[in-house]
Design an enzyme around this catalytic site. Structure first.
Site, PDB file in Angstrom:
ATOM      1  N   LYS A  82      38.417 -38.398 -13.794  1.00  9.93           N
ATOM      2  CA  LYS A  82      39.321 -37.253 -13.908  1.00  9.93           C
ATOM      3  C   LYS A  82      40.613 -37.641 -14.645  1.00  9.93           C
ATOM      4  O   LYS A  82      40.901 -38.827 -14.845  1.00  9.93           O
ATOM      5  CB  LYS A  82      39.596 -36.714 -12.503  1.00  9.93           C
ATOM      6  CG  LYS A  82      38.327 -36.208 -11.787  1.00  9.93           C
ATOM      7  CD  LYS A  82      38.674 -35.629 -10.421  1.00  9.93           C
ATOM      8  CE  LYS A  82      37.450 -35.043  -9.740  1.00  9.93           C
ATOM      9  NZ  LYS A  82      37.811 -34.379  -8.459  1.00  9.93           N
TER      10      LYS A  82
ATOM     11  N   HIS B  24      34.723 -37.717 -10.013  1.00 12.50           N
ATOM     12  CA  HIS B  24      33.740 -36.739  -9.521  1.00 12.50           C
ATOM     13  C   HIS B  24      32.366 -37.396  -9.509  1.00 12.50           C
ATOM     14  O   HIS B  24      32.036 -38.163 -10.411  1.00 12.50           O
ATOM     15  CB  HIS B  24      33.677 -35.511 -10.450  1.00 12.50           C
ATOM     16  CG  HIS B  24      32.438 -34.683 -10.222  1.00 12.50           C
ATOM     17  ND1 HIS B  24      32.354 -33.747  -9.216  1.00 12.50           N
ATOM     18  CD2 HIS B  24      31.220 -34.711 -10.814  1.00 12.50           C
ATOM     19  CE1 HIS B  24      31.133 -33.209  -9.220  1.00 12.50           C
ATOM     20  NE2 HIS B  24      30.429 -33.776 -10.183  1.00 12.50           N
TER      21      HIS B  24
ATOM     22  N   TYR C 236      32.941 -25.935 -10.647  1.00  9.66           N
ATOM     23  CA  TYR C 236      33.517 -25.799  -9.306  1.00  9.66           C
ATOM     24  C   TYR C 236      33.286 -24.400  -8.738  1.00  9.66           C
ATOM     25  O   TYR C 236      34.159 -23.860  -8.036  1.00  9.66           O
ATOM     26  CB  TYR C 236      35.004 -26.151  -9.342  1.00  9.66           C
ATOM     27  CG  TYR C 236      35.280 -27.642  -9.513  1.00  9.66           C
ATOM     28  CD1 TYR C 236      34.706 -28.589  -8.660  1.00  9.66           C
ATOM     29  CD2 TYR C 236      36.124 -28.108 -10.515  1.00  9.66           C
ATOM     30  CE1 TYR C 236      34.939 -29.948  -8.815  1.00  9.66           C
ATOM     31  CE2 TYR C 236      36.377 -29.473 -10.674  1.00  9.66           C
ATOM     32  CZ  TYR C 236      35.783 -30.381  -9.815  1.00  9.66           C
ATOM     33  OH  TYR C 236      36.026 -31.733  -9.953  1.00  9.66           O
TER      34      TYR C 236
ATOM     35  N   GLU D 114      24.387 -30.673 -13.563  1.00 15.79           N
ATOM     36  CA  GLU D 114      25.682 -31.087 -14.128  1.00 15.79           C
ATOM     37  C   GLU D 114      25.488 -31.918 -15.392  1.00 15.79           C
ATOM     38  O   GLU D 114      26.259 -31.790 -16.352  1.00 15.79           O
ATOM     39  CB  GLU D 114      26.482 -31.855 -13.063  1.00 15.79           C
ATOM     40  CG  GLU D 114      26.918 -30.946 -11.920  1.00 15.79           C
ATOM     41  CD  GLU D 114      27.592 -31.682 -10.769  1.00 15.79           C
ATOM     42  OE1 GLU D 114      27.732 -32.919 -10.821  1.00 15.79           O
ATOM     43  OE2 GLU D 114      27.982 -30.988  -9.801  1.00 15.79           O
TER      44      GLU D 114
ATOM     45  N   ASN E  49      42.061 -37.151  -7.290  1.00 13.43           N
ATOM     46  CA  ASN E  49      41.245 -38.180  -6.629  1.00 13.43           C
ATOM     47  C   ASN E  49      40.320 -38.936  -7.570  1.00 13.43           C
ATOM     48  O   ASN E  49      39.234 -39.366  -7.175  1.00 13.43           O
ATOM     49  CB  ASN E  49      40.481 -37.566  -5.450  1.00 13.43           C
ATOM     50  CG  ASN E  49      39.562 -36.446  -5.883  1.00 13.43           C
ATOM     51  OD1 ASN E  49      39.460 -36.148  -7.067  1.00 13.43           O
ATOM     52  ND2 ASN E  49      38.872 -35.833  -4.935  1.00 13.43           N
TER      53      ASN E  49
HETATM   54  O1  CDP Z   1      34.762 -33.979  -5.315  1.00 12.32           O
HETATM   55  P1  CDP Z   1      33.982 -33.778  -4.046  1.00 12.32           P
HETATM   56  O2  CDP Z   1      32.531 -33.414  -4.292  1.00 12.32           O
HETATM   57  O3  CDP Z   1      34.146 -34.927  -3.101  1.00 12.32           O
HETATM   58  O4  CDP Z   1      34.649 -32.519  -3.273  1.00 12.32           O
HETATM   59  P2  CDP Z   1      34.488 -30.949  -3.482  1.00 12.32           P
HETATM   60  O5  CDP Z   1      34.573 -30.330  -2.123  1.00 12.32           O
HETATM   61  O6  CDP Z   1      33.289 -30.628  -4.306  1.00 12.32           O
HETATM   62  O7  CDP Z   1      35.814 -30.546  -4.248  1.00 12.32           O
HETATM   63  C1  CDP Z   1      35.916 -30.718  -5.639  1.00 12.32           C
HETATM   64  C2  CDP Z   1      37.327 -31.159  -5.980  1.00 12.32           C
HETATM   65  O8  CDP Z   1      38.255 -30.124  -5.660  1.00 12.32           O
HETATM   66  C3  CDP Z   1      37.827 -32.374  -5.213  1.00 12.32           C
HETATM   67  O9  CDP Z   1      37.348 -33.591  -5.734  1.00 12.32           O
HETATM   68  C4  CDP Z   1      39.323 -32.222  -5.381  1.00 12.32           C
HETATM   69  O10 CDP Z   1      39.742 -32.647  -6.670  1.00 12.32           O
HETATM   70  C5  CDP Z   1      39.484 -30.712  -5.281  1.00 12.32           C
HETATM   71  N1  CDP Z   1      39.839 -30.294  -3.905  1.00 12.32           N
HETATM   72  C6  CDP Z   1      41.178 -30.033  -3.610  1.00 12.32           C
HETATM   73  O11 CDP Z   1      42.039 -30.125  -4.485  1.00 12.32           O
HETATM   74  N2  CDP Z   1      41.537 -29.689  -2.310  1.00 12.32           N
HETATM   75  C7  CDP Z   1      40.601 -29.563  -1.352  1.00 12.32           C
HETATM   76  N3  CDP Z   1      40.967 -29.218  -0.109  1.00 12.32           N
HETATM   77  C8  CDP Z   1      39.240 -29.814  -1.646  1.00 12.32           C
HETATM   78  C9  CDP Z   1      38.886 -30.186  -2.942  1.00 12.32           C
HETATM   79 MG    MG Z   2      31.687 -31.754  -5.060  1.00 15.36          MG
END
Ligand code: CDP
Ligand code: MG
Length: 137
Positions: A11, A117, A51, A128, A114
């Site tokens: 990212k 991805h 997303y 994807e 973070n």
């Molecule tokens: O990336 P991952 O699959 O672990 O998590 P996700 O639930 O698919 O969420 C995608 C991305 O959205 C996360 O990696 C964060 O960058 C963002 N996110 C956020 O900003 N705040 C949250 N409470 C959850 C996700």
């Molecule tokens: Mg995810």
């Protein structure tokens, strides 16, 4: 154990903080193969697809802002159980739950910014990979 493909994306914070090499080193050290890699700039359209599970969340606009703030590095990563293995290597989504030794545990500065991805299932990995590398990837 099946050889799987997963879509990994470094990212904008990873690129800005010059962590590309350190993160890729961890992926390769674990034995995974990077079969394709490219730097690109994302737009709101592709992020709304990628997303889709988060479009109704209040923080969705800030995800778009963050993910369009600079280039990302997309990769196809292959290996035995690569989807689950990469998720373990990445660490938890929630900043406070990402343990030391994981990529997010060591480098993430918040739940949103973070670093990395990774696909959450083999099926989504293939979707994807096609989204970011084209139908023939
Ligand atoms: O990336 P991952 O699959 O672990 O998590 P996700 O639930 O698919 O969420 C995608 C991305 O959205 C996360 O990696 C964060 O960058 C963002 N996110 C956020 O900003 N705040 C949250 N409470 C959850 C996700
Ligand atoms: Mg995810």
């Amino acid at each position: 154990m099946p050889v799987e493909r997963t879509y990994i994306m470094l990212k904008p914070d990873c690129i800005k903080r010059k962590l590309i090499g350190r993160v890729i080193k961890r992926i390769e050290s674990k034995g995974y193969n990077i079969s394709n890699i490219k730097m690109m700039n994302l737009d709101e359209k592709i992020l709304t697809e990628h997303y889709a599970h988060l479009v109704d969340k209040p923080f969705f606009p800030s995800i778009v802002e963050y993910m369009t703030s600079g280039p990302v590095v997309g990769m196809i990563v292959e290996g035995e159980n690569a989807v689950k293995g990469m998720r373990i290597l990445m660490g938890a989504t929630k900043f406070e739950e990402a343990t030391a030794g994981t990529i997010r545990g060591d480098f993430a500065t918040s739940t949103s910014e973070n670093i990395i991805h990774g696909s959450d299932s083999s099926e989504n990995g293939e979707i994807e990979i096609k989204r970011f590398f084209g139908e023939n990837a």
